[in-house]
Design a protein around this motif. Sequence first.
Motif, PDB file in Angstrom:
ATOM      1  N   ILE A  75     -13.877   5.133   1.405  1.00  0.00           N
ATOM      2  CA  ILE A  75     -14.525   3.878   1.784  1.00  0.00           C
ATOM      3  C   ILE A  75     -16.022   4.077   1.583  1.00  0.00           C
ATOM      4  O   ILE A  75     -16.640   4.909   2.236  1.00  0.00           O
ATOM      5  N   ARG A 119       0.834  -1.209   0.000  1.00  0.00           N
ATOM      6  CA  ARG A 119       0.000   0.000   0.000  1.00  0.00           C
ATOM      7  C   ARG A 119       0.867   1.257   0.000  1.00  0.00           C
ATOM      8  O   ARG A 119       0.595   2.225  -0.725  1.00  0.00           O
ATOM      9  N   LEU A 135     -16.719  -4.395   1.344  1.00  0.00           N
ATOM     10  CA  LEU A 135     -15.600  -3.983   2.185  1.00  0.00           C
ATOM     11  C   LEU A 135     -14.953  -5.174   2.877  1.00  0.00           C
ATOM     12  O   LEU A 135     -15.642  -6.075   3.344  1.00  0.00           O
ATOM     13  N   ASP A 174      -9.898  -2.945  -1.068  1.00  0.00           N
ATOM     14  CA  ASP A 174      -9.711  -1.540  -0.704  1.00  0.00           C
ATOM     15  C   ASP A 174      -9.486  -0.646  -1.918  1.00  0.00           C
ATOM     16  O   ASP A 174      -9.316   0.566  -1.772  1.00  0.00           O
ATOM     17  N   THR A 179     -11.327  -2.990   6.653  1.00  0.00           N
ATOM     18  CA  THR A 179     -11.912  -1.738   6.155  1.00  0.00           C
ATOM     19  C   THR A 179     -13.217  -1.426   6.868  1.00  0.00           C
ATOM     20  O   THR A 179     -13.515  -0.256   7.175  1.00  0.00           O
ATOM     21  N   ASN A 210      -7.250  -8.314   0.132  1.00  0.00           N
ATOM     22  CA  ASN A 210      -7.631  -7.130   0.898  1.00  0.00           C
ATOM     23  C   ASN A 210      -7.309  -5.847   0.141  1.00  0.00           C
ATOM     24  O   ASN A 210      -8.084  -4.879   0.181  1.00  0.00           O
TER      25      ASN A 210
END
Length: 487
Positions: free
Chosen positions: A122, A38, A460, A79, A464, A75
């Motif tokens: 989000i 990330r 999600l 995201d 998250t 994941n």
Amino acid sequence: MATEQTNPQWEGFPSDVLVDLRPRHGGGLRERLEHGLRAAIQSRRLVAGATLPPTRVLAAELGISRSVVVAAYANLRADGYLEARQGAGTSVRLDERHDAAPSRAAVRDRRRPVELPPMPPIRAIGGLPDPALFPRAQWLRHYRAALAELPDPHLTYPDPRGAKALRVALTAYLGRVRGITCEPDRLLVCAGVTQGLTLVCRALRRGGARRVAIEDPCFGVHREAIAMTGLEPVPIPIDERGLDAAALDGHDVAAVLVAPAHAYPTGATLDTRRRRDLVAWARRRTALIIEDDYDAEFRYDRVPIGALQGLAPDRVVYLGSASKTVSPALRLGWAAAPPDLIGALQREKRFDDMGSGLLEQLAFARFVDRGDFARYLRRVRPIYRARRDAAIAALNALPEVRWQGAAAGLHLHVTLPGDVDMARLASVASEHGVLVDDAAAHWADPAQAPPSLVLGYGQLSEPTIQRAIGVLATAIAAGRRDDHPAS
């Protein structure tokens, strides 16, 4: 564990991207790998479109379990950082966050300051399935087979009723799984529940109807769709047992729209007694029941509830779709109608769009008929249940917050303290990167709605969800009217 470097020989993967798995960042290996990837994406050391190594290759290079890499990739896809395409592997997602990404040479020039791109918001809204769980491999196989098997003369305008192969497959599936009583000739394929509802309402209006009762609250788009056909939607309040048929007696309505398996947004289920009462009302008044069965396949804590249509096939129009189970991108829905209505629906469909896309119908027919739809549902139910459980656990830590509708679906209806200013809450949540859905839009009179929101958890990941509800706690505190009086 020392800092590791990804495989410099992997084609398309920048050789200078380092993934630091040392425990100084806290968390387990999966969390540290996610953090490293990330950070590389946010700092644009990994540019948009960069291809990541296959999970087994990266696992071997880093000396870790492949399952750790698989979970981290999943994941990061959830995201919005990565995307996976059949035959093309996993890559950094191409979207608005990366449109202005600098060249790779510029990224590697560490003397230049790098402005971090904004985090993707989000979207804790709605109740849609996770696009990352779409069964791409199976769908591609069935689509290719459907196209290969289709004779050239059939590549023309489709039958407005829908492809017979899909109507046959759906009739068998719905009869087996939802208790529907129907024949293929009484099933109409459409572009989703909203189009099906619109077709029914237009047919009713041509027959002289003027009003249709609706649950209050209900999905706001459906209330507006009814009104746009020229019919007047008549709101009937519901409680935790669903709609009370006795409340319909004082209204001159030709039909009633209900979601008996999982009312929107509260999640109420129409109980057995009220189901019988509603059918009796429809027979007594020669009225129509329009059943929206949108969340029936995702039921977690109770024995599955059969469709209302099975109690009165001559008085119920059953509406379903692939939107809430597989993907709204497919634009596939269906309506099982009484014999005296199916002809009118077919005429409305013909002059609405000349029929739904044939290739998608044939692919979905194969998907259903060969058992891949059922296998897909068995695969994703535990995932969505775990996400629901994560949402409930996080919400239970918030004082004065209540939730409903956990038995099924992909959302929770979250009721907040009575002094919360929803506009203020939404603004603060947005500032912190979380989009929320004010549930008031689903009440006929939004001013009568309690402070509440529709918390969509289907799209999600569990971490998250926890972050989103942490932001929600901050937004609730900021939205209390005692601290922030309304202007």
